[in-house]
Design an enzyme around this catalytic site. Structure first.
Site, mmCIF file in Angstrom:
data_model
loop_
_atom_site.group_PDB
_atom_site.id
_atom_site.type_symbol
_atom_site.label_atom_id
_atom_site.label_comp_id
_atom_site.label_asym_id
_atom_site.label_seq_id
_atom_site.Cartn_x
_atom_site.Cartn_y
_atom_site.Cartn_z
ATOM 1 N N GLU A 1 0.841 -1.197 0.000
ATOM 2 C CA GLU A 1 0.000 0.000 0.000
ATOM 3 C C GLU A 1 0.879 1.251 0.000
ATOM 4 O OE1 GLU A 1 -3.290 0.347 -0.466
ATOM 5 O OE2 GLU A 1 -2.492 2.369 -0.626
ATOM 6 N N LYS B 1 8.178 -1.620 -2.557
ATOM 7 C CA LYS B 1 7.593 -0.847 -1.452
ATOM 8 C C LYS B 1 8.696 -0.243 -0.582
ATOM 9 C CE LYS B 1 5.005 0.902 1.578
ATOM 10 N NZ LYS B 1 4.236 2.098 1.360
ATOM 11 N N CYS C 1 6.362 4.600 9.006
ATOM 12 C CA CYS C 1 6.911 3.827 7.879
ATOM 13 C C CYS C 1 8.354 4.123 7.507
ATOM 14 C CB CYS C 1 6.025 4.043 6.649
ATOM 15 S SG CYS C 1 4.363 3.429 6.890
HETATM 16 N N1 LIG Z 1 0.274 3.622 8.177
HETATM 17 C C1 LIG Z 1 0.527 3.827 6.900
HETATM 18 O O1 LIG Z 1 0.411 4.935 6.406
HETATM 19 C C2 LIG Z 1 0.975 2.690 6.023
HETATM 20 C C3 LIG Z 1 0.973 2.866 4.641
HETATM 21 C C4 LIG Z 1 1.373 1.809 3.824
HETATM 22 C C5 LIG Z 1 1.753 0.600 4.384
HETATM 23 N N2 LIG Z 1 1.750 0.449 5.733
HETATM 24 C C6 LIG Z 1 2.074 -0.874 6.285
HETATM 25 O O2 LIG Z 1 0.836 -1.535 6.588
HETATM 26 C C7 LIG Z 1 0.981 -2.371 7.745
HETATM 27 C C8 LIG Z 1 -0.054 -1.981 8.780
HETATM 28 O O3 LIG Z 1 0.197 -0.649 9.195
HETATM 29 P P1 LIG Z 1 -0.856 0.178 10.054
HETATM 30 O O4 LIG Z 1 -0.328 1.555 10.138
HETATM 31 O O5 LIG Z 1 -2.218 -0.064 9.529
HETATM 32 O O6 LIG Z 1 -0.697 -0.551 11.478
HETATM 33 P P2 LIG Z 1 -1.664 -0.406 12.733
HETATM 34 O O7 LIG Z 1 -0.825 -0.697 13.919
HETATM 35 O O8 LIG Z 1 -2.432 0.855 12.653
HETATM 36 O O9 LIG Z 1 -2.735 -1.596 12.540
HETATM 37 C C9 LIG Z 1 -2.403 -2.944 12.629
HETATM 38 C C10 LIG Z 1 -3.542 -3.683 13.323
HETATM 39 O O10 LIG Z 1 -3.293 -5.083 13.238
HETATM 40 C C11 LIG Z 1 -3.815 -5.699 14.415
HETATM 41 N N3 LIG Z 1 -3.214 -7.029 14.579
HETATM 42 C C12 LIG Z 1 -1.926 -7.347 14.858
HETATM 43 N N4 LIG Z 1 -1.774 -8.677 14.885
HETATM 44 C C13 LIG Z 1 -2.977 -9.230 14.639
HETATM 45 C C14 LIG Z 1 -3.442 -10.562 14.521
HETATM 46 N N5 LIG Z 1 -2.617 -11.594 14.654
HETATM 47 N N6 LIG Z 1 -4.745 -10.753 14.263
HETATM 48 C C15 LIG Z 1 -5.588 -9.721 14.106
HETATM 49 N N7 LIG Z 1 -5.195 -8.431 14.184
HETATM 50 C C16 LIG Z 1 -3.904 -8.189 14.450
HETATM 51 C C17 LIG Z 1 -3.450 -4.724 15.507
HETATM 52 O O11 LIG Z 1 -4.261 -4.926 16.648
HETATM 53 C C18 LIG Z 1 -3.690 -3.376 14.810
HETATM 54 O O12 LIG Z 1 -4.987 -2.875 15.069
HETATM 55 C C19 LIG Z 1 2.428 -2.195 8.197
HETATM 56 O O13 LIG Z 1 3.191 -3.245 7.632
HETATM 57 C C20 LIG Z 1 2.837 -0.878 7.597
HETATM 58 O O14 LIG Z 1 4.218 -0.796 7.352
HETATM 59 C C21 LIG Z 1 1.352 1.459 6.562
HETATM 60 O O1 LIG Z 2 8.478 17.326 1.814
HETATM 61 C C1 LIG Z 2 8.234 16.677 2.836
HETATM 62 C C2 LIG Z 2 7.293 15.624 2.863
HETATM 63 C C3 LIG Z 2 7.087 14.935 4.057
HETATM 64 N N1 LIG Z 2 7.772 15.278 5.179
HETATM 65 C C4 LIG Z 2 7.550 14.520 6.423
HETATM 66 O O2 LIG Z 2 7.730 13.144 6.157
HETATM 67 C C5 LIG Z 2 6.934 12.347 7.000
HETATM 68 C C6 LIG Z 2 6.127 11.353 6.196
HETATM 69 O O3 LIG Z 2 5.166 12.036 5.424
HETATM 70 P P1 LIG Z 2 4.276 11.306 4.301
HETATM 71 O O4 LIG Z 2 5.155 10.518 3.440
HETATM 72 O O5 LIG Z 2 3.458 12.336 3.670
HETATM 73 O O6 LIG Z 2 3.305 10.398 5.202
HETATM 74 P P2 LIG Z 2 3.279 8.815 5.498
HETATM 75 O O7 LIG Z 2 1.901 8.506 5.933
HETATM 76 O O8 LIG Z 2 4.397 8.454 6.399
HETATM 77 O O9 LIG Z 2 3.479 8.125 4.079
HETATM 78 C C7 LIG Z 2 4.693 7.508 3.669
HETATM 79 O O10 LIG Z 2 4.787 6.199 4.201
HETATM 80 C C8 LIG Z 2 3.667 5.340 3.827
HETATM 81 C C9 LIG Z 2 3.843 4.054 4.582
HETATM 82 O O11 LIG Z 2 4.682 3.157 3.964
HETATM 83 C C10 LIG Z 2 3.670 5.175 2.310
HETATM 84 O O12 LIG Z 2 2.589 4.341 1.943
HETATM 85 C C11 LIG Z 2 3.536 6.548 1.659
HETATM 86 O O13 LIG Z 2 3.591 6.412 0.234
HETATM 87 C C12 LIG Z 2 4.682 7.443 2.140
HETATM 88 O O14 LIG Z 2 4.522 8.767 1.619
HETATM 89 C C13 LIG Z 2 6.067 13.330 7.794
HETATM 90 O O15 LIG Z 2 6.639 13.537 9.061
HETATM 91 C C14 LIG Z 2 6.138 14.593 6.977
HETATM 92 O O16 LIG Z 2 5.963 15.759 7.747
HETATM 93 C C15 LIG Z 2 8.696 16.309 5.157
HETATM 94 O O17 LIG Z 2 9.318 16.610 6.169
HETATM 95 N N2 LIG Z 2 8.892 16.984 3.983
#
Ligand SMILES: NC(=O)c1ccc[n+]([C@@H]2O[C@H](COP(=O)([O-])OP(=O)(O)OC[C@H]3O[C@@H](n4cnc5c(N)ncnc54)[C@H](O)[C@@H]3O)[C@@H](O)[C@H]2O)c1
Ligand SMILES: O=c1ccn([C@@H]2O[C@H](COP(=O)(O)OP(=O)(O)O[C@H]3O[C@H](CO)[C@@H](O)[C@H](O)[C@H]3O)[C@@H](O)[C@H]2O)c(=O)[nH]1
Length: 459
Positions: free
Chosen positions: A162, A217, A273
């Site tokens: 994602e 990713k 992340c």
């Molecule tokens: N947060 C982001 O912006 C983002 C974006 C892209 C990818 N990711 C990736 O997606 C994944 C999830 O991230 P997130 O931010 O949603 O995490 P999060 O901590 O918000 O959510 C994860 C959830 O999974 C649950 N969980 C854990 N083990 C479990 C199990 N065995 N059975 C059922 N539920 C269980 C937890 O209770 C929690 O609610 C990570 O690998 C992260 O790196 C995060």
């Molecule tokens: O020009 C910039 C852009 C971002 N940030 C900082 O960088 C961090 C991350 O920002 P952003 O990337 O917008 O948010 P995330 O939710 O962490 O998203 C990143 O991490 C996710 C988890 O993997 C990916 O899915 C996304 O594509 C990737 O942008 C934050 O503290 C921002 O304030 C800066 O300081 N300067």
């Protein structure tokens, strides 16, 4: 292969918004998001959609539209897995805090538990989709667990990382730059592609092998974070040369090979992340003996830590080399605007440093609750919880947080901070009234005209 029922394990920042959008765009598919955390599931089911556990603009509307129709939140994990033809694994994969790879490798225990759970429960063939961010070659481990426990059932593993960013998750999901699907089975890949195909043009749905997908990713996050560390490195040079980092960013960003996005100098990147994924990349590279590759990417993190540290150092030296007993008002605690997520937020580390110098900290963030601020600081284990409670106060009103402060530190770029009555704020503060703008949010000239001593990154 037609998918009628989806189960998503993990109702977090990714599982919640992603499945809500899939459900909205595929009204004929029943989507159930499950989690072990009862409190989280209860919050997702709250009638008042302003109480959802994830704050994300546009999300409450979609949940309201789909919940109870084809979007469901539940703790009945086994039942949801059993009924689904496709199971997404969207659980957390934090940096390991113990054992081999401590502080570097991704902790895959939650992912493994999911794989075992699926294998134990499945009675019919399933497509298992890695939505969590995983080290390259994790699909191999998942497949091995599924095939060794799952009996006669056939499992196809897909990697579908994602790319949403928090704060813009719904827009990112509705209009993704691309959707990436890695896998071996063409049938499984097309089953998932057809779900996204409800709203994403086919030419934006990339099909690759599993390993390319997993590695893409980590690579995307490494490149994005590298841009921030690059501009932050230049911001320090700007501060010594009278160059202005915004002007430099604009000038280089107009080169179409560089591009204008992601060049905002800041207090350092936060979020769950970037750091985790780069550490993981560094760990993987080192485990193959690729030390130059590992060192190259590690520098992105080193620079980011330096940026956070030099911000608090600057604040301390400017306040006549001591913040002991002084009140510092922190505007913002979330790692970026439009989210209630505080994971790895720069604010936590800056506050911790200032607290070690005996400052008292007043925090205001429009979306982060009081308990979260204390939990973040306590997690660092730098001092007793009691001391954090004594030295840190969390406010619901920014003007109360700022009253009698020696300095304001702007930690998050929330839009509302720009529209505050800065004349009134000036009158509320101790003099000289200092602002340390970690987000380059305010207009230097008008702020200085009021009488503030204003310091920002890269200028
Ligand atoms: N947060 C982001 O912006 C983002 C974006 C892209 C990818 N990711 C990736 O997606 C994944 C999830 O991230 P997130 O931010 O949603 O995490 P999060 O901590 O918000 O959510 C994860 C959830 O999974 C649950 N969980 C854990 N083990 C479990 C199990 N065995 N059975 C059922 N539920 C269980 C937890 O209770 C929690 O609610 C990570 O690998 C992260 O790196 C995060
Ligand atoms: O020009 C910039 C852009 C971002 N940030 C900082 O960088 C961090 C991350 O920002 P952003 O990337 O917008 O948010 P995330 O939710 O962490 O998203 C990143 O991490 C996710 C988890 O993997 C990916 O899915 C996304 O594509 C990737 O942008 C934050 O503290 C921002 O304030 C800066 O300081 N300067």
């Amino acid at each position: 292969m037609k998918i009628n029922k989806i189960c998503c394990i993990g109702a977090g920042y990714v599982g919640g918004p992603t499945m809500a959008v899939i459900a909205k765009m595929n009204p004929n598919i029943q989507v159930t998001i499950v989690d072990i955390n009862q409190e989280r599931i209860d919050a997702w089911n709250d009638d008042d959609v302003s109480k959802l556990p994830v704050y994300e603009p546009g999300l409450p509307e979609i949940v309201k539209e789909t919940r109870g129709k084809n979007l469901h939140f539940s703790t009945e994990i086994d039942k949801a897995i059993d009924e689904a033809e496709m199971v997404f694994i969207s659980v957390n994969t934090p940096t390991k805090t113990y054992g081999k790879g401590k502080g570097m490798a991704a902790d895959l225990k939650y992912v493994e538990l999911c794989a075992r759970n699926i294998a134990d429960v499945a009675k019919t063939d399933k497509i298992v989709v890695e939505k969590s961010t995983l080290p390259v070659r994790t699909a191999h481990a998942i497949k091995s667990i599924l095939d060794n426990i799952g009996g006669e059932v056939k499992f196809d593993i897909l990697s579908n990382p994602e790319f949403l960013a928090e704060g813009t998750a719904i827009q990112d999901l509705l209009k993704p730059d691309r959707v990436l699907i890695g896998g071996e089975s063409k049938e499984a890949i097309e089953a998932l592609a057809s779900i996204y195909g409800s709203w994403v043009p086919q030419d934006q749905i990339l099909r690759t092998n599993v390993w390319s997908s997993e590695l893409s990713k980590l690579t995307a996050n490494a490149f994005l974070a590298q841009r921030i560390s690059s501009i932050n490195a230049i911001s320090e040079l700007c501060e010594h040369t009278e160059a202005n980092v915004s002007e430099v960013a604009r000038a280089i960003g107009m080169d179409s090979r560089i591009g204008p996005k992601f060049l905002n100098a800041s207090i350092g990147f936060g979020g769950s992340c970037f750091q985790k994924d780069i550490l993981n990349l560094v760990y993987i590279a080192r485990s193959y003996g690729l030390n130059e590759v590992a060192d190259y990417w590690e520098q992105v993190i080193i620079l980011n830590d330096h940026q956070k540290r030099r911000f608090s150092d600057k604040l301390i030296t400017t306040l006549y080399n001591t913040v002991s007993g002084k009140k510092i008002a922190m505007l913002g605690w979330a790692f970026k605007k439009d989210t209630n997520d505080t994971r790895e937020s720069a604010a936590i580390y800056v506050a911790d440093h200032l607290l070690s110098e005996q400052a008292s900290i007043a925090v205001y963030d429009p979306k982060v609750p009081k308990a979260k601020v204390y939990a973040d600081l306590n997690y660092l284990n730098t001092r007793l919880e009691k001391e954090n409670e004594e030295l840190v106060e969390v406010f619901n009103n920014p003007y109360e947080a700022i009253k009698d402060a020696h300095a304001i530190a702007i930690m998050t770029e929330w839009d509302e901070f720009k529209s505050y009555d800065w004349n009134k704020i000036y009158n509320l503060m101790k003099k000289p009234a200092f602002i340390f703008d970690g987000r380059r949010l305010l207009d230097k000239n008008s702020i200085e005209k009021i009488g503030f001593k204003y310091f920002t990154i890269g200028q």
